[in-house]
Design a protein around this motif. Structure first.
Motif, PDB file in Angstrom:
ATOM      1  N   UNK A  23      33.371  84.572  20.931  1.00 39.71           N
ATOM      2  CA  UNK A  23      33.067  85.517  22.001  1.00 39.71           C
ATOM      3  C   UNK A  23      32.707  86.831  21.324  1.00 39.71           C
ATOM      4  N   UNK A  24      31.561  87.381  21.711  1.00 33.86           N
ATOM      5  CA  UNK A  24      31.044  88.564  21.031  1.00 33.86           C
ATOM      6  C   UNK A  24      30.824  89.714  22.012  1.00 33.86           C
ATOM      7  N   UNK A  25      30.933  90.925  21.488  1.00 32.96           N
ATOM      8  CA  UNK A  25      30.619  92.140  22.237  1.00 32.96           C
ATOM      9  C   UNK A  25      29.785  93.039  21.328  1.00 32.96           C
ATOM     10  N   UNK A 106      21.387  85.469  22.831  1.00 32.61           N
ATOM     11  CA  UNK A 106      22.637  86.104  23.258  1.00 32.61           C
ATOM     12  C   UNK A 106      23.003  87.230  22.296  1.00 32.61           C
ATOM     13  N   UNK A 107      22.867  86.983  21.003  1.00 35.58           N
ATOM     14  CA  UNK A 107      23.155  88.015  19.999  1.00 35.58           C
ATOM     15  C   UNK A 107      22.277  89.240  20.241  1.00 35.58           C
ATOM     16  N   UNK A 108      20.984  89.024  20.440  1.00 34.16           N
ATOM     17  CA  UNK A 108      20.058  90.147  20.661  1.00 34.16           C
ATOM     18  C   UNK A 108      20.429  90.922  21.925  1.00 34.16           C
ATOM     19  N   UNK A 122      30.201  80.076  16.438  1.00 40.24           N
ATOM     20  CA  UNK A 122      30.788  81.060  15.521  1.00 40.24           C
ATOM     21  C   UNK A 122      30.056  81.125  14.183  1.00 40.24           C
ATOM     22  N   UNK A 123      29.403  80.055  13.787  1.00 40.20           N
ATOM     23  CA  UNK A 123      28.673  80.068  12.514  1.00 40.20           C
ATOM     24  C   UNK A 123      27.408  80.925  12.582  1.00 40.20           C
ATOM     25  N   UNK A 124      27.003  81.326  13.770  1.00 42.12           N
ATOM     26  CA  UNK A 124      25.776  82.117  13.949  1.00 42.12           C
ATOM     27  C   UNK A 124      26.054  83.615  14.072  1.00 42.12           C
ATOM     28  N   UNK A 125      27.314  84.015  14.042  1.00 41.49           N
ATOM     29  CA  UNK A 125      27.666  85.431  14.204  1.00 41.49           C
ATOM     30  C   UNK A 125      27.063  86.273  13.086  1.00 41.49           C
ATOM     31  N   UNK A 126      26.578  87.449  13.461  1.00 44.31           N
ATOM     32  CA  UNK A 126      26.000  88.378  12.492  1.00 44.31           C
ATOM     33  C   UNK A 126      26.697  89.728  12.630  1.00 44.31           C
ATOM     34  N   UNK A 127      26.315  90.665  11.759  1.00 41.69           N
ATOM     35  CA  UNK A 127      26.907  91.996  11.843  1.00 41.69           C
ATOM     36  C   UNK A 127      26.297  92.839  12.956  1.00 41.69           C
TER      37      UNK A 127
END
Length: 135
Positions: A23-25, A106-108, A122-127
């Motif tokens: 889960x990202x914010x 979603x990241x963008x 989770x393997x696709x998470x970036x900074x």
């Protein structure tokens, strides 16, 4: 021998079938989020972060990660969740999360919107985003 090979193949497939969901914010978001709060956000029962800022959830459209997230976090299948949101929309009681087709989309979205929350493999998470929970 055939049974052994079949059992081995099935067990290997089952390990790859369940990816860890992150889960990202937005990195600027300092809100604390637990599993219950995340569930409430994705069911439309929580409309803001603990700091009072409105929450803008993003979901994935028909991906394996969406199925994992819905099952592990929301406690519903994807079809159950679609039916749930259809009812809320029909009665005017809610707006479903914005849908995206890929983890990168979603990241963008989350990186570009300070009030957003999403989930990805989770393997696709970036900074570009901050991981607040994994399931």
């Amino acid at each position: 021998m055939k049974k052994l090979i079949l059992a081995s193949a099935l067990s290997i497939c089952s390990f790859g079938a369940f990816a860890e969901v992150a889960v990202i914010v937005n990195p600027g978001n300092a809100s604390a989020l637990d599993a219950d709060t995340i569930k409430k956000i994705y069911l439309g029962k929580a409309k803001s972060f603990d700091n009072g800022n409105k929450v803008n959830p993003a979901t994935q459209n028909g991906t394996a990660i969406a199925d994992e997230f819905n099952s592990k976090v929301v406690g519903k299948s994807s079809s159950q969740l679609n039916a749930y949101w259809s009812k809320l929309v029909f009665t005017g009681k809610g707006t479903p999360p914005e849908k995206f087709d890929t983890d990168q989309a979603v990241i963008d979205f989350v990186a570009a919107n300070a009030d957003s929350i999403g989930y990805i493999d989770s393997s696709k998470a970036t900074d570009k985003v901050k991981v607040v929970a994994t399931f």
